[in-house]
Design a protein around this motif. Structure first.
Motif, PDB file in Angstrom:
ATOM      1  N   ASN A  56       0.842  -1.196   0.000  1.00 25.93           N
ATOM      2  CA  ASN A  56       0.000   0.000   0.000  1.00 25.93           C
ATOM      3  C   ASN A  56       0.878   1.248   0.000  1.00 25.93           C
ATOM      4  OD1 ASN A  56      -1.522   2.284   1.347  1.00 25.93           O
ATOM      5  ND2 ASN A  56      -3.189   0.807   1.105  1.00 25.93           N
ATOM      6  N   LYS A  57       0.761   2.071  -1.037  1.00 27.06           N
ATOM      7  CA  LYS A  57       1.625   3.240  -1.178  1.00 27.06           C
ATOM      8  C   LYS A  57       1.412   4.248  -0.051  1.00 27.06           C
ATOM      9  CE  LYS A  57       4.573   5.869  -3.500  1.00 27.06           C
ATOM     10  NZ  LYS A  57       4.588   7.128  -2.788  1.00 27.06           N
ATOM     11  N   PHE A  58       0.182   4.405   0.421  1.00 25.70           N
ATOM     12  CA  PHE A  58      -0.078   5.360   1.505  1.00 25.70           C
ATOM     13  C   PHE A  58       0.584   4.893   2.802  1.00 25.70           C
ATOM     14  CE2 PHE A  58      -3.868   5.718  -1.313  1.00 25.70           C
ATOM     15  CZ  PHE A  58      -3.588   6.984  -1.799  1.00 25.70           C
ATOM     16  N   GLU A  59       0.537   3.584   3.049  1.00 25.72           N
ATOM     17  CA  GLU A  59       1.196   3.045   4.231  1.00 25.72           C
ATOM     18  C   GLU A  59       2.708   3.230   4.120  1.00 25.72           C
ATOM     19  OE1 GLU A  59       2.034  -1.175   6.572  1.00 25.72           O
ATOM     20  OE2 GLU A  59       0.458  -1.094   5.033  1.00 25.72           O
ATOM     21  N   PHE A  60       3.243   2.998   2.916  1.00 26.40           N
ATOM     22  CA  PHE A  60       4.686   3.188   2.742  1.00 26.40           C
ATOM     23  C   PHE A  60       5.074   4.639   2.996  1.00 26.40           C
ATOM     24  CE2 PHE A  60       8.324   4.486   0.202  1.00 26.40           C
ATOM     25  CZ  PHE A  60       9.294   3.609   0.674  1.00 26.40           C
ATOM     26  N   ASP A  61       4.302   5.576   2.438  1.00 23.70           N
ATOM     27  CA  ASP A  61       4.614   6.999   2.636  1.00 23.70           C
ATOM     28  C   ASP A  61       4.599   7.365   4.114  1.00 23.70           C
ATOM     29  OD1 ASP A  61       4.865   7.309  -0.072  1.00 23.70           O
ATOM     30  OD2 ASP A  61       2.912   8.262  -0.368  1.00 23.70           O
ATOM     31  N   ASP A  62       3.644   6.833   4.847  1.00 22.98           N
ATOM     32  CA  ASP A  62       3.579   7.111   6.281  1.00 22.98           C
ATOM     33  C   ASP A  62       4.772   6.492   7.016  1.00 22.98           C
ATOM     34  OD1 ASP A  62       1.444   8.754   6.489  1.00 22.98           O
ATOM     35  OD2 ASP A  62       0.079   7.326   7.429  1.00 22.98           O
ATOM     36  N   PRO A 117      17.834  17.844  10.394  1.00 22.46           N
ATOM     37  CA  PRO A 117      17.422  17.573   9.004  1.00 22.46           C
ATOM     38  C   PRO A 117      15.970  17.120   8.952  1.00 22.46           C
ATOM     39  CG  PRO A 117      18.739  15.754   9.839  1.00 22.46           C
ATOM     40  CD  PRO A 117      18.782  16.818  10.893  1.00 22.46           C
ATOM     41  N   TYR A 118      15.140  17.917   8.316  1.00 23.09           N
ATOM     42  CA  TYR A 118      13.721  17.566   8.220  1.00 23.09           C
ATOM     43  C   TYR A 118      13.464  16.895   6.871  1.00 23.09           C
ATOM     44  CZ  TYR A 118      13.734  21.994   5.656  1.00 23.09           C
ATOM     45  OH  TYR A 118      14.029  23.006   4.777  1.00 23.09           O
ATOM     46  N   GLY A 119      12.307  16.222   6.785  1.00 16.01           N
ATOM     47  CA  GLY A 119      11.966  15.501   5.566  1.00 16.01           C
ATOM     48  C   GLY A 119      10.595  15.867   5.058  1.00 16.01           C
ATOM     49  N   GLN A 120      10.046  15.002   4.233  1.00 16.74           N
ATOM     50  CA  GLN A 120       8.773  15.325   3.586  1.00 16.74           C
ATOM     51  C   GLN A 120       7.605  15.330   4.585  1.00 16.74           C
ATOM     52  OE1 GLN A 120       8.039  12.391   0.503  1.00 16.74           O
ATOM     53  NE2 GLN A 120       7.064  10.977   1.921  1.00 16.74           N
ATOM     54  N   TYR A 121       7.812  14.754   5.774  1.00 11.81           N
ATOM     55  CA  TYR A 121       6.754  14.823   6.789  1.00 11.81           C
ATOM     56  C   TYR A 121       6.400  16.270   7.113  1.00 11.81           C
ATOM     57  CZ  TYR A 121      10.575  15.910  10.026  1.00 11.81           C
ATOM     58  OH  TYR A 121      11.656  16.509  10.640  1.00 11.81           O
ATOM     59  N   GLN A 122       7.357  17.181   6.923  1.00 15.29           N
ATOM     60  CA  GLN A 122       7.160  18.576   7.296  1.00 15.29           C
ATOM     61  C   GLN A 122       5.998  19.203   6.539  1.00 15.29           C
ATOM     62  OE1 GLN A 122       8.009  20.327   9.619  1.00 15.29           O
ATOM     63  NE2 GLN A 122       8.095  22.489   9.080  1.00 15.29           N
ATOM     64  N   TRP A 123       5.806  18.791   5.305  1.00 11.98           N
ATOM     65  CA  TRP A 123       4.663  19.312   4.546  1.00 11.98           C
ATOM     66  C   TRP A 123       3.563  18.271   4.384  1.00 11.98           C
ATOM     67  CZ3 TRP A 123       3.584  16.580   0.152  1.00 11.98           C
ATOM     68  CH2 TRP A 123       4.634  15.826  -0.425  1.00 11.98           C
ATOM     69  N   ARG A 124       3.922  16.989   4.291  1.00  8.46           N
ATOM     70  CA  ARG A 124       2.921  15.957   4.048  1.00  8.46           C
ATOM     71  C   ARG A 124       2.022  15.745   5.259  1.00  8.46           C
ATOM     72  NH1 ARG A 124       2.425  10.436   4.492  1.00  8.46           N
ATOM     73  NH2 ARG A 124       1.060   9.510   2.908  1.00  8.46           N
ATOM     74  N   GLN A 125       2.610  15.610   6.452  1.00  9.99           N
ATOM     75  CA  GLN A 125       1.802  15.367   7.638  1.00  9.99           C
ATOM     76  C   GLN A 125       1.025  16.614   8.065  1.00  9.99           C
ATOM     77  OE1 GLN A 125       1.160  12.424   8.877  1.00  9.99           O
ATOM     78  NE2 GLN A 125       2.529  11.489   7.351  1.00  9.99           N
TER      79      GLN A 125
END
Length: 498
Positions: A401-407, A434-442
């Protein structure tokens, strides 16, 4: 008929009525085991002669009567099916009526070939051999690829047959060139496989077999160590970073390092997934070995931004191990890697710093990644975006599941940020991490009940029993985790992504 097909001494001297370059290339492919069956409408014996020159005596089907006593195709070294017969056999087919249909036994034999093998056609237009065309159309099994070659303009009949078979049309200049190039390319691939007998799937299956039994621990070590050292050698083949990075040379570096890891990444992923505590040292050894500094040459200059790409394999391994560890709740090995120190330079008296201080999702300039990978299209966290995209292909079997992987990816990046904040004294500015994509995605998903949200909310409920803390992160202290999380939150709140 002999005078039409057999060469005289004078003709042989001029290479007339002799096997062509194409015949000889096909014979070499047959000798190598790459071609098992040839179906021909020709009456001549040029291919048989070419085969005898390389020591192969073919099984030849010249008439339907030959089929019953023939060796099964799978057991025959090579079978030549002359559907229209042979010039020395008076039963050959030649008239339009004779070529319009074949004996049922022969048709079934041809269909067996079409159903069990791939197909390459050459020198055949599908215009005149009605019986063969109709037989091909009766095959409904398209599991193997088919390639239909033509010179100049493709005949409509061949185009229709290729379309029906879901095949590929291939324009060629001539048969000699086509089969010579095919032979050379097959030989090159064979040589590459012989140089590296493993592929990723075989390597992973061997690992699964070895890792479950203690008596196979030496075989497991050898498997991982061999691939680790192969990658190490490839990494250190590039030692000159004295160039200004740009889209072209960075893209080339990224592709090179990606291809170098095509076996080791799935091996490492599966090692984490199936690992017992005693296997953690193998995982740590891999990333430690492959994050060694490049060999130092006295007087050598380098560009500091370009030289960072030496650690790209380490970045891919760090994320692979991290995501797999989170998926399988193996935070102990991840904690050890967060504490791992690596040498700054390839010298005896060099400083040693935390791996995550040098290798993380913010190690490359955003503009450089935008230009190299995204044609200057702008993203908030381009390195994270690239890592998330490329690693999902490796994790599909474990996290389909791509959404689970992204999380899960976001959980790892946030844990990396937390541990950086906890362990590293920032030299950039206070509390930097160092921040990652969680900064905008979450932030975009903050009103949804995501795996990311559940994971970190459970820390405040379970406290010291929260698995990352229980397995050693944050000095096994919920208070330290809570203080670190607050410090990171304060820093992230000042990051404005536009």
């Amino acid at each position: 008929m002999k005078s039409y097909f057999e060469s005289t001494e004078g003709e042989r001297e001029n290479n007339l009525k002799e096997p062509t370059i194409a015949h000889k290339a096909i014979a070499q492919l047959i000798k190598g085991g790459y071609i098992k069956v040839v179906i021909t409408t020709n009456f001549d014996r040029l291919l048989e002669n070419a085969l005898r020159e390389v020591g192969i005596e073919p099984q030849v089907i010249r008439h339907v009567d030959d089929i019953n006593g023939a060796m099964p195709l799978v057991h025959s070294e090579f079978t030549l099916i002359k559907v229209n017969g042979d010039y020395l056999d008076s039963r050959f087919l030649n008239t339009k009526q004779e070529l319009s249909d074949y004996h049922l036994t022969l048709k079934e034999y041809i269909l067996r070939v079409l159903n069990e093998y791939g197909l390459i056609t050459c020198g055949w237009s599908a215009k005149w051999d009605t019986g063969l065309v109709n037989t091909i159309r009766q095959s409904e099994n398209f599991r193997f690829s088919s390639f239909w070659s033509y010179v100049g303009t493709c005949e409509p009949e061949l185009n229709d047959l290729s379309t029906y078979r879901k095949g590929n049309l291939v324009e060629i200049s001539n048969a000699d060139t086509f089969f010579t190039e095919l032979k050379e390319r097959v030989e090159a691939l064979s040589k590459m496989e012989n140089n590296h007998p493993l592929n990723a799937q075989i390597a992973v299956e061997r690992l699964k077999k070895y890792i479950v039994k203690d008596e196979n621990k030496i075989l497991l070590y050898d498997l991982l160590h061999q691939e680790q050292e192969s990658v190490h050698k490839k990494i250190h083949l590039i030692n000159d970073f004295n160039f200004q990075p740009n889209a072209q040379n960075v893209q080339k570096l990224i592709k090179y390092y990606e291809s170098s890891l095509e076996i080791l990444l799935p091996l490492t992923l599966n090692t984490v997934v199936w690992a017992k505590p005693e296997h953690e040292v193998l995982i740590i050894d891999i990333i430690y070995r492959l994050t060694e500094p490049r060999y130092f040459v006295t007087g050598q200059s380098w560009n500091s931004e370009s030289a960072k790409f030496h650690y790209l394999p380490g970045l891919l391994l760090l994320y692979t191990i991290g995501i797999a560890a989170i998926k399988t709740s193996k935070f102990s090995v991840l904690n050890k890697i967060f504490h791992l120190k690596i040498a700054e330079m390839y010298t005896e008296d060099t400083n040693r710093n935390l791996l995550i201080e040098k290798i993380n999702g913010r190690m490359f300039e955003d503009d450089l990644i935008h230009s190299a990978l995204y044609n200057n299209q702008q993203y908030f966290t381009p390195t994270s975006k690239w890592l998330c995209s490329i690693l999902y292909e490796y994790f599909k079997l474990h996290i389909p599941n791509k959404f689970e992987f992204d999380d899960t990816f976001d959980v790892f990046e946030y844990l990396l940020s937390l541990n950086y904040s906890h362990l590293v004294k920032s030299q950039i500015y206070e509390n930097w991490s160092p921040y990652g994509q969680y900064q905008w995605r979450q932030r975009r998903l903050r009103n949804q009940n995501t795996l990311f949200k559940e994971f970190f909310e459970s820390a405040d409920i379970e406290k010291e029993k929260w698995l990352p803390i229980k397995q050693g992160m944050f000095d096994s202290s919920y208070n330290i985790y809570s203080e670190t999380n607050k410090k990171l939150f304060d820093f992230l709140s000042k990051i404005h992504l536009h």
